[in-house]
Enzyme design. Structure first.
Site, PDB file in Angstrom:
ATOM      1  N   ASP A 198       0.845  -1.197   0.000  1.00  0.00           N
ATOM      2  CA  ASP A 198       0.000   0.000   0.000  1.00  0.00           C
ATOM      3  C   ASP A 198       0.881   1.248   0.000  1.00  0.00           C
ATOM      4  O   ASP A 198       1.949   1.255   0.608  1.00  0.00           O
ATOM      5  CB  ASP A 198      -0.899   0.023   1.239  1.00  0.00           C
ATOM      6  CG  ASP A 198      -2.176  -0.789   1.034  1.00  0.00           C
ATOM      7  OD1 ASP A 198      -2.280  -1.487   0.007  1.00  0.00           O
ATOM      8  OD2 ASP A 198      -3.063  -0.714   1.908  1.00  0.00           O
ATOM      9  N   ASP A 200       0.430   4.084   1.406  1.00  0.00           N
ATOM     10  CA  ASP A 200       0.414   4.963   2.584  1.00  0.00           C
ATOM     11  C   ASP A 200       1.025   4.321   3.823  1.00  0.00           C
ATOM     12  O   ASP A 200       0.950   4.883   4.910  1.00  0.00           O
ATOM     13  CB  ASP A 200      -1.027   5.413   2.869  1.00  0.00           C
ATOM     14  CG  ASP A 200      -1.996   4.256   2.894  1.00  0.00           C
ATOM     15  OD1 ASP A 200      -1.587   3.125   3.224  1.00  0.00           O
ATOM     16  OD2 ASP A 200      -3.176   4.468   2.575  1.00  0.00           O
ATOM     17  N   TRP A 260     -13.370  -1.031  -2.169  1.00  0.00           N
ATOM     18  CA  TRP A 260     -12.551  -1.343  -0.990  1.00  0.00           C
ATOM     19  C   TRP A 260     -12.965  -2.662  -0.318  1.00  0.00           C
ATOM     20  O   TRP A 260     -14.140  -2.895  -0.071  1.00  0.00           O
ATOM     21  CB  TRP A 260     -12.643  -0.185   0.020  1.00  0.00           C
ATOM     22  CG  TRP A 260     -11.782  -0.419   1.224  1.00  0.00           C
ATOM     23  CD1 TRP A 260     -10.487  -0.048   1.376  1.00  0.00           C
ATOM     24  CD2 TRP A 260     -12.153  -1.112   2.404  1.00  0.00           C
ATOM     25  NE1 TRP A 260     -10.015  -0.484   2.602  1.00  0.00           N
ATOM     26  CE2 TRP A 260     -11.028  -1.133   3.252  1.00  0.00           C
ATOM     27  CE3 TRP A 260     -13.331  -1.730   2.838  1.00  0.00           C
ATOM     28  CZ2 TRP A 260     -11.041  -1.734   4.502  1.00  0.00           C
ATOM     29  CZ3 TRP A 260     -13.341  -2.338   4.085  1.00  0.00           C
ATOM     30  CH2 TRP A 260     -12.197  -2.329   4.911  1.00  0.00           C
ATOM     31  N   GLU A 263     -10.280  -8.262  -1.050  1.00  0.00           N
ATOM     32  CA  GLU A 263      -9.262  -8.876  -1.924  1.00  0.00           C
ATOM     33  C   GLU A 263      -8.101  -9.499  -1.152  1.00  0.00           C
ATOM     34  O   GLU A 263      -7.571 -10.543  -1.554  1.00  0.00           O
ATOM     35  CB  GLU A 263      -8.753  -7.847  -2.953  1.00  0.00           C
ATOM     36  CG  GLU A 263      -7.637  -6.906  -2.513  1.00  0.00           C
ATOM     37  CD  GLU A 263      -8.005  -5.914  -1.417  1.00  0.00           C
ATOM     38  OE1 GLU A 263      -9.207  -5.721  -1.176  1.00  0.00           O
ATOM     39  OE2 GLU A 263      -7.089  -5.347  -0.808  1.00  0.00           O
ATOM     40  N   ASP A 264      -7.765  -8.890   0.008  1.00  0.00           N
ATOM     41  CA  ASP A 264      -6.655  -9.442   0.807  1.00  0.00           C
ATOM     42  C   ASP A 264      -7.081 -10.726   1.529  1.00  0.00           C
ATOM     43  O   ASP A 264      -6.298 -11.667   1.658  1.00  0.00           O
ATOM     44  CB  ASP A 264      -6.098  -8.391   1.773  1.00  0.00           C
ATOM     45  CG  ASP A 264      -7.184  -7.605   2.500  1.00  0.00           C
ATOM     46  OD1 ASP A 264      -8.389  -7.884   2.271  1.00  0.00           O
ATOM     47  OD2 ASP A 264      -6.849  -6.711   3.297  1.00  0.00           O
ATOM     48  N   MET A 290       0.954   4.710   9.150  1.00  0.00           N
ATOM     49  CA  MET A 290       0.096   4.976   7.989  1.00  0.00           C
ATOM     50  C   MET A 290      -0.127   6.481   7.898  1.00  0.00           C
ATOM     51  O   MET A 290      -0.525   7.116   8.873  1.00  0.00           O
ATOM     52  CB  MET A 290      -1.237   4.247   8.092  1.00  0.00           C
ATOM     53  CG  MET A 290      -2.037   4.385   6.806  1.00  0.00           C
ATOM     54  SD  MET A 290      -3.464   3.314   6.696  1.00  0.00           S
ATOM     55  CE  MET A 290      -4.738   4.496   6.936  1.00  0.00           C
ATOM     56  N   HIS A 293      -5.321   9.395   5.979  1.00  0.00           N
ATOM     57  CA  HIS A 293      -6.118   9.740   4.789  1.00  0.00           C
ATOM     58  C   HIS A 293      -7.576   9.381   5.017  1.00  0.00           C
ATOM     59  O   HIS A 293      -7.901   8.585   5.893  1.00  0.00           O
ATOM     60  CB  HIS A 293      -5.588   9.002   3.555  1.00  0.00           C
ATOM     61  CG  HIS A 293      -5.784   7.512   3.628  1.00  0.00           C
ATOM     62  ND1 HIS A 293      -6.929   6.885   3.208  1.00  0.00           N
ATOM     63  CD2 HIS A 293      -4.977   6.527   4.100  1.00  0.00           C
ATOM     64  CE1 HIS A 293      -6.813   5.577   3.401  1.00  0.00           C
ATOM     65  NE2 HIS A 293      -5.637   5.326   3.953  1.00  0.00           N
ATOM     66  N   ARG A 295     -11.291   8.079   3.056  1.00  0.00           N
ATOM     67  CA  ARG A 295     -11.618   7.141   1.980  1.00  0.00           C
ATOM     68  C   ARG A 295     -11.610   7.891   0.642  1.00  0.00           C
ATOM     69  O   ARG A 295     -12.143   8.993   0.543  1.00  0.00           O
ATOM     70  CB  ARG A 295     -13.001   6.529   2.230  1.00  0.00           C
ATOM     71  CG  ARG A 295     -13.279   5.315   1.381  1.00  0.00           C
ATOM     72  CD  ARG A 295     -14.619   4.687   1.725  1.00  0.00           C
ATOM     73  NE  ARG A 295     -14.685   4.201   3.106  1.00  0.00           N
ATOM     74  CZ  ARG A 295     -14.110   3.088   3.547  1.00  0.00           C
ATOM     75  NH1 ARG A 295     -13.432   2.331   2.723  1.00  0.00           N
ATOM     76  NH2 ARG A 295     -14.214   2.716   4.808  1.00  0.00           N
TER      77      ARG A 295
HETATM   78  N1  UDH Z   1      -5.251   3.345  -3.490  1.00  0.00           N
HETATM   79  C1  UDH Z   1      -4.869   4.427  -4.266  1.00  0.00           C
HETATM   80  N2  UDH Z   1      -5.798   5.290  -4.697  1.00  0.00           N
HETATM   81  C2  UDH Z   1      -7.115   5.172  -4.389  1.00  0.00           C
HETATM   82  C3  UDH Z   1      -7.502   4.082  -3.595  1.00  0.00           C
HETATM   83  C4  UDH Z   1      -6.547   3.195  -3.143  1.00  0.00           C
HETATM   84  O1  UDH Z   1      -3.696   4.609  -4.587  1.00  0.00           O
HETATM   85  O2  UDH Z   1      -7.914   6.004  -4.814  1.00  0.00           O
HETATM   86  C5  UDH Z   1      -4.249   2.325  -3.128  1.00  0.00           C
HETATM   87  C6  UDH Z   1      -3.173   2.813  -2.188  1.00  0.00           C
HETATM   88  O3  UDH Z   1      -1.994   2.101  -2.412  1.00  0.00           O
HETATM   89  C7  UDH Z   1      -3.771   2.472  -0.851  1.00  0.00           C
HETATM   90  C8  UDH Z   1      -4.361   1.118  -1.147  1.00  0.00           C
HETATM   91  O4  UDH Z   1      -4.860   1.226  -2.459  1.00  0.00           O
HETATM   92  O5  UDH Z   1      -2.819   2.450   0.173  1.00  0.00           O
HETATM   93  C9  UDH Z   1      -5.473   0.682  -0.183  1.00  0.00           C
HETATM   94  O6  UDH Z   1      -6.492   1.655  -0.122  1.00  0.00           O
HETATM   95  P1  UDH Z   1      -6.794   2.487   1.213  1.00  0.00           P
HETATM   96  O7  UDH Z   1      -5.559   3.088   1.724  1.00  0.00           O
HETATM   97  O8  UDH Z   1      -7.902   3.454   0.923  1.00  0.00           O
HETATM   98  O9  UDH Z   1      -7.314   1.384   2.238  1.00  0.00           O
HETATM   99  P2  UDH Z   1      -7.348   1.503   3.805  1.00  0.00           P
HETATM  100  O10 UDH Z   1      -7.832   0.214   4.305  1.00  0.00           O
HETATM  101  O11 UDH Z   1      -8.403   2.701   4.085  1.00  0.00           O
HETATM  102  O12 UDH Z   1      -6.104   2.065   4.372  1.00  0.00           O
HETATM  103  C10 UDH Z   1      -9.738   2.498   3.972  1.00  0.00           C
HETATM  104  C11 UDH Z   1     -10.470   3.812   4.093  1.00  0.00           C
HETATM  105  C12 UDH Z   1     -10.091   4.579   5.285  1.00  0.00           C
HETATM  106  C13 UDH Z   1     -11.226   5.367   5.801  1.00  0.00           C
HETATM  107  C14 UDH Z   1     -10.834   6.099   7.028  1.00  0.00           C
HETATM  108  C15 UDH Z   1     -12.025   6.632   7.751  1.00  0.00           C
HETATM  109  N3  UDH Z   1     -11.924   6.353   9.136  1.00  0.00           N
HETATM  110 MN    MN Z   2      -4.639   3.322   3.634  1.00  0.00          MN
END
Ligand code: UDH
Ligand code: MN
Length: 347
Positions: A198, A200, A260, A263-264, A290, A293, A295
């Protein structure tokens, strides 16, 4: 004694000099031929890496004060890097400076050529492709590259960073991007190991080794956002490592998870179906920060994910690497990474 003998004397002196020059060169050539390894390593790399190796050898020999002729002729014999790199620092302080620029990170990583690096003084134990799924997260990408390049270099790896960009604004598909990354990276080089990363998540400790083991490896035991505890039992997301064979054996990721989530977990099921076991480094090492960020738009929660996960055992053989249809729009070899832009189609 006339004209002839003076000329003969000059000629014989020249022959003597030539002989003196050729003798050490031929000895070196023979050493190279019989030591094998370093010469062979010249033939398996792409033009970019060959340039890199040449640069390294030149530098190594220059340090020893060797003559230009010898430098051009002989690649340095290399031994395998030690099991434990002497360059590791353990937990390092991370910084996320808003003023950081691409040029700064390029300047810090002069020895990275087209996103690729290999150690100066030894042959890396593994060749590792870092695959980063990406869309519209440029700042996160810069922070990650800023930390990851020196981190991987301290681990003495031969590596390349691939950023796989999803073109257009159709729903994001992390898993399919990573399948594309695997297939495209293998066109460059037969990588031993793949890190699905990922954008981030920044590793905090360089003892968290970006190499593959005999079993698939999950690298994010803890992150700041979850109090450095495993997200949930069986979590296999964020950053994970699989060898070329392991990932091939499970037919890669499913291509069918748009948006979202899921997949993992699907990949974990594939791994378990092959009787492999996910391993993790110790919790005090496998720590990540992390970058905060929200969504992203275009990556809404996939409401079908539970339904999809139930059918994984039935469909994994036909949904994966062997059914991954996509169109590459461009491959740019930038200084810090290989930028693969791809049209994945629509859900
Ligand atoms: N990613 C992108 N661009 C996008 C979406 C996803 O580059 O528009 C990639 C990026 O590498 C990211 C990964 O896909 O690190 C996973 O997506 P994510 O970081 O959005 O997933 P995560 O589980 O966050 O970290 C979910 C949403 C968080 C919401 C927070 C509200 N509390
Ligand atoms: Mn993330």
């Amino acid at each position: 004694m006339g004209f002839c003998s003076a000329a003969c004397c000059k000629l014989s002196r020249r022959v003597k000099y030539l002989f003196l020059l050729l003798l050490p060169l031929s000895v070196l050539a023979w050493i190279c031929l019989f030591s094998g390894g370093s010469v062979k390593s010249f033939t398996v790399f792409s033009a970019a890496t060959q340039a890199l190796i040449k640069k390294e050898n030149t530098q190594d020999l220059a340090n020893l004060g060797t003559s230009v002729a010898v430098r051009l002729m002989t690649p340095t014999p290399r031994t395998e890097c030690p099991k434990k790199s002497p360059l590791l620092q353990g937990a390092v302080k991370l910084n996320f400076e808003p003023s950081l620029k691409v040029k700064d990170v390029e300047g810090e990583n002069k020895r990275v050529v087209e996103g690729r690096y290999q150690p100066l003084s030894c042959t890396a134990r593994q060749s590792v492709a870092i695959l980063i799924p990406h869309r519209n997260r440029e700042r996160h990408l810069l922070y990650l590259l800023h930390h990851l390049h020196p981190f991987l270099q301290r681990q003495q790896l031969h590596y390349a960073v691939y950023v796989i960009q999803q073109a257009g604004d159709a729903t994001f598909n992390r898993a399919k991007l990573l399948n594309v990354g695997y297939l495209e990276a293998l066109k460059d080089y037969t990588w031993d190991c793949f890190i699905f990363h990922d954008v981030d998540l920044v590793p905090e400790n360089d003892r968290n080794l970006y190499v593959c083991d005999s079993q698939p490896k999950h690298l994010v035991v803890g992150r700041n956002a979850t109090g450095y505890k495993l997200h949930y039992k069986g979590y296999f997301g964020g950053v994970s490592a699989m060898s070329r064979e392991q990932f091939g054996k499970v037919n890669g990721f499913a291509n069918t998870y748009w948006g979202w989530g899921g997949e993992d977990d699907d990949l974990r099921i594939r791994v378990e179906l092959q009787k492999m076991k996910i391993v993790r480094p110790p919790a005090d090492i496998a720590r990540y920060t992390m970058v905060f960020h929200k969504r992203d738009s275009g990556n809404e929660v996939n409401k079908d994910r539970m339904k999809l996960l139930r059918r994984t055992p039935l469909v994994w053989k036909k949904d994966g690497l062997n059914s991954c249809k996509y169109q590459i729009l461009s491959v740019e070899r930038l200084p810090l990474y290989i930028n693969v832009t791809v049209d994945l189609g629509k859900p």
